[in-house]
Each structure stands twice: as structure tokens, then as C-alpha cells.
Design an enzyme around this catalytic site. Structure first.
Site, PDB file in Angstrom:
ATOM      1  N   SER A   1       0.968   9.102  12.171  1.00  0.00           N
ATOM      2  CA  SER A   1      -1.216   9.139  12.381  1.00  0.00           C
ATOM      3  C   SER A   1      -1.431   9.271  13.476  1.00  0.00           C
ATOM      4  CB  SER A   1      -1.151   7.422  11.915  1.00  0.00           C
ATOM      5  OG  SER A   1      -2.438   7.290  12.141  1.00  0.00           O
TER       6      SER A   1
ATOM      7  N   ASP B   1      10.691  -2.025  -3.573  1.00  0.00           N
ATOM      8  CA  ASP B   1       9.780  -2.612  -2.924  1.00  0.00           C
ATOM      9  C   ASP B   1      10.621  -2.049  -1.487  1.00  0.00           C
ATOM     10  OD1 ASP B   1       8.388  -3.979  -0.915  1.00  0.00           O
ATOM     11  OD2 ASP B   1       8.960  -5.816  -2.288  1.00  0.00           O
TER      12      ASP B   1
ATOM     13  N   GLY C   1       5.324   8.142  -2.954  1.00  0.00           N
ATOM     14  CA  GLY C   1       5.142   9.051  -3.198  1.00  0.00           C
ATOM     15  C   GLY C   1       4.440   8.881  -4.198  1.00  0.00           C
TER      16      GLY C   1
ATOM     17  N   LYS D   1       3.446   3.131  14.202  1.00  0.00           N
ATOM     18  CA  LYS D   1       3.192   4.750  13.815  1.00  0.00           C
ATOM     19  C   LYS D   1       3.567   5.595  14.855  1.00  0.00           C
ATOM     20  CE  LYS D   1       1.801   4.862  10.023  1.00  0.00           C
ATOM     21  NZ  LYS D   1       3.173   5.946   8.787  1.00  0.00           N
TER      22      LYS D   1
ATOM     23  N   TYR E   1       0.209  -1.928  13.255  1.00  0.00           N
ATOM     24  CA  TYR E   1       0.555  -0.907  12.303  1.00  0.00           C
ATOM     25  C   TYR E   1       0.037   0.307  13.540  1.00  0.00           C
ATOM     26  CZ  TYR E   1      -1.498   3.443   9.569  1.00  0.00           C
ATOM     27  OH  TYR E   1      -1.142   5.360   8.851  1.00  0.00           O
TER      28      TYR E   1
ATOM     29  N   SER F   1       0.953   7.812  -5.003  1.00  0.00           N
ATOM     30  CA  SER F   1      -0.507   7.984  -4.488  1.00  0.00           C
ATOM     31  C   SER F   1      -0.938   8.415  -3.622  1.00  0.00           C
ATOM     32  CB  SER F   1      -1.207   6.521  -5.250  1.00  0.00           C
ATOM     33  OG  SER F   1      -0.892   6.074  -3.908  1.00  0.00           O
TER      34      SER F   1
END
Length: 255
Positions: A149, A70, A20, A166, A162, A22
């Protein structure tokens, strides 16, 4: 652009947002702060996160709680959730936003790279949900919003680990929705298109590439981080009371 709509039922809710500090995450943090929520966000980058806390405190008189952790370390994640609960009360809105969208070619992916990619892009979404569910049950319900995404939907070929993660988020969303629905916990996903964050502009946006992408959108404007806020607030609010196990695509009509 931040949405003008106010959802009265969100005021004073305890909200947790991963990643949260950037990009899209910072817009989401601000969006929930504007609603009068008690917001905590997890991030690993100190400088932008501290700057965000300071700015929102000055502008809205409602400073979010920054928790450095992390997310690849599940115990750190669990400890951060516990701190958010201690400070803001039982979490009834969880936004799983954190992601790592580095491009990578199939020939270059090692076992170590694959595992690290999944440990950022998929695994924390489950364990963050697991950590907040007891409090949501105790509160009588809640809303979990997982960010996926459109990249896997358009067969984007330059980041296979990735896109696998997703796509996995959709399965996770539907599985959690099925399990948690009887507890009045709604679980949905948001699938952004190509959002013009500073990271995208720095690493991957070219004038030609952006123009070509926008020409495939029916809404031919750049998608901004703030454009993800309204859909997220809606899914978090009672306005989406009977909406679960769904994926909301926010891509300017590209698909």
C-alpha cells in the site's frame, strides 16, 4: 474498468488469490478468469464469494474455485493451498491480496490487536508463498505478487500496525525475490493508492476527503478496483519475464 489486453501465456495457468471474494480481490479474480486461467481464491466471507463464483460462471463460463479459510490460521491456509493444487494443478501464480485496513490510534493498540493485525496483513503472505514454492519449482518457475500500500509511503498516521505490515511486505518481497530468483520464481509487489472499493466508501470516504486526495493525483479520476488488474496480469505474465524484486505503484500519480 477491466483491461482489454489478453496475455496468451496466462491461459490455463493455475492461479491462487488471497482475499479474492470482494473489493480489489474480486476484481483480480475476475481479471484472471477472463484470461482463461484456472483460478482459486481464498476468502472468509461466504455470501460475496459465492455470488462472485456464480456470476463469473454465468458471464465467462469459467467458475473460480472458492476456498473458505481464515488466513490467521496457517494450517487452514496450507490446507486451502493444497485443495487449490488438487483441483487446478500446481500453482504458478500467487497473488497475496488479503488485507485488513481498519483505522486505529497509537494509544489504543494492544498487544493482542497488534498481533492480530500482523497475522492478517503480513504473516499469510509469507506462508502462502512458502506453500506454493515447491510446486513452482517443479513447474520450472512462477510469479508471486504481493499487495502492499502507499499508505506507509505517505506517512498515514491513523493505522500504524497496518502501515508497518505494508512496509514489511516490501522487505518480504525483496527477500523472497533474492532467494527464489535462481528457481525462476519472480516476486514483485503492487502498491495501490486510494482505491474506491465498497468498503472504503462505506467507512472512510467523504466527498471533501476524496476531492482533496484526487487533487494530489496527476490523473484526477477515482481509482477503481479494476485498475489493479492490468498491473497484476502484467507481473504474472511472461511480459514481465526479467522483472523481479520491484514495487509497482498504482496511485494515479499521487506520489
Amino acid at each position: 474498468m477491466m483491461p482489454s489486453a489478453i496475455f496468451p501465456d496466462l491461459k490455463d495457468r493455475s492461479v491462487l488469490i488471497t482475499g479474492g471474494g470482494s473489493g480489489i480481490g474480486a476484481a483480480l479474480t475476475e481479471g484472471f478468469v477472463r484470461q482463461g486461467c484456472r483460478v482459486a481464491f481464498i476468502d472468509i466471507a461466504d455470501e460475496p464469494s459465492q455470488a462472485l463464483v456464480e456470476r463469473l460462471g454465468k458471464e465467462h463460463g469459467n467458475s473460480p474455485l472458492y476456498l473458505k479459510a481464515d488466513l490467521t490460521d496457517v494450517e487452514e491456509l496450507r490446507n486451502a493451498v493444497a485443495k487449490a493444487i488438487d483441483t487446478n494443478g500446481l500453482i504458478t501464480v500467487l497473488v497475496n491480496n488479503a488485507a485488513w485496513d481498519d483505522r486505529h490510534d497509537i494509544d489504543d493498540v494492544t498487544v493482542e490487536y497488534w498481533d492480530r493485525n500482523q497475522s492478517i496483513n503480513l504473516r499469510p503472505q509469507f506462508f502462502a508463498a512458502q506453500a506454493v514454492v515447491p510446486g513452482m519449482r517443479q513447474s520450472g518457475g512462477g510469479s508471486i505478487i504481493n499487495f502492499t500500500s502507499t499508505s506507509y509511503m505517505i506517512n498515514q498516521g491513523n493505522m500504524p500496525s497496518y502501515t508497518a505490515a505494508k512496509a514489511g511486505i516490501i522487505g518480504l518481497t525483496k527477500g523472497l525475490a533474492g532467494r527464489l530468483g535462481p528457481d525462476n520464481i519472480r516476486v514483485n509487489a503492487i502498491a495501490p493508492g486510494w482505491v474506491m472499493t465498497d468498503r472504503q466508501r462505506t467507512h472512510w470516504v467523504t466527498e471533501e476527503g476524496l476531492r482533496a486526495h484526487m487533487n494530489k493525483q496527476v490523473l484526477r479520476e477515482e481509482i477503481q478496483p479494476g485498475d489493479m488488474v492490468g498491473p497484476c496480469l502484467f507481473l504474472a505474465s511472461d511480459a514481465a519475464r526479467m522483472l523481479s524484486a520491484q514495487t509497482l505503484i498504482v496511485d494515479g500519480g499521487y506520489l
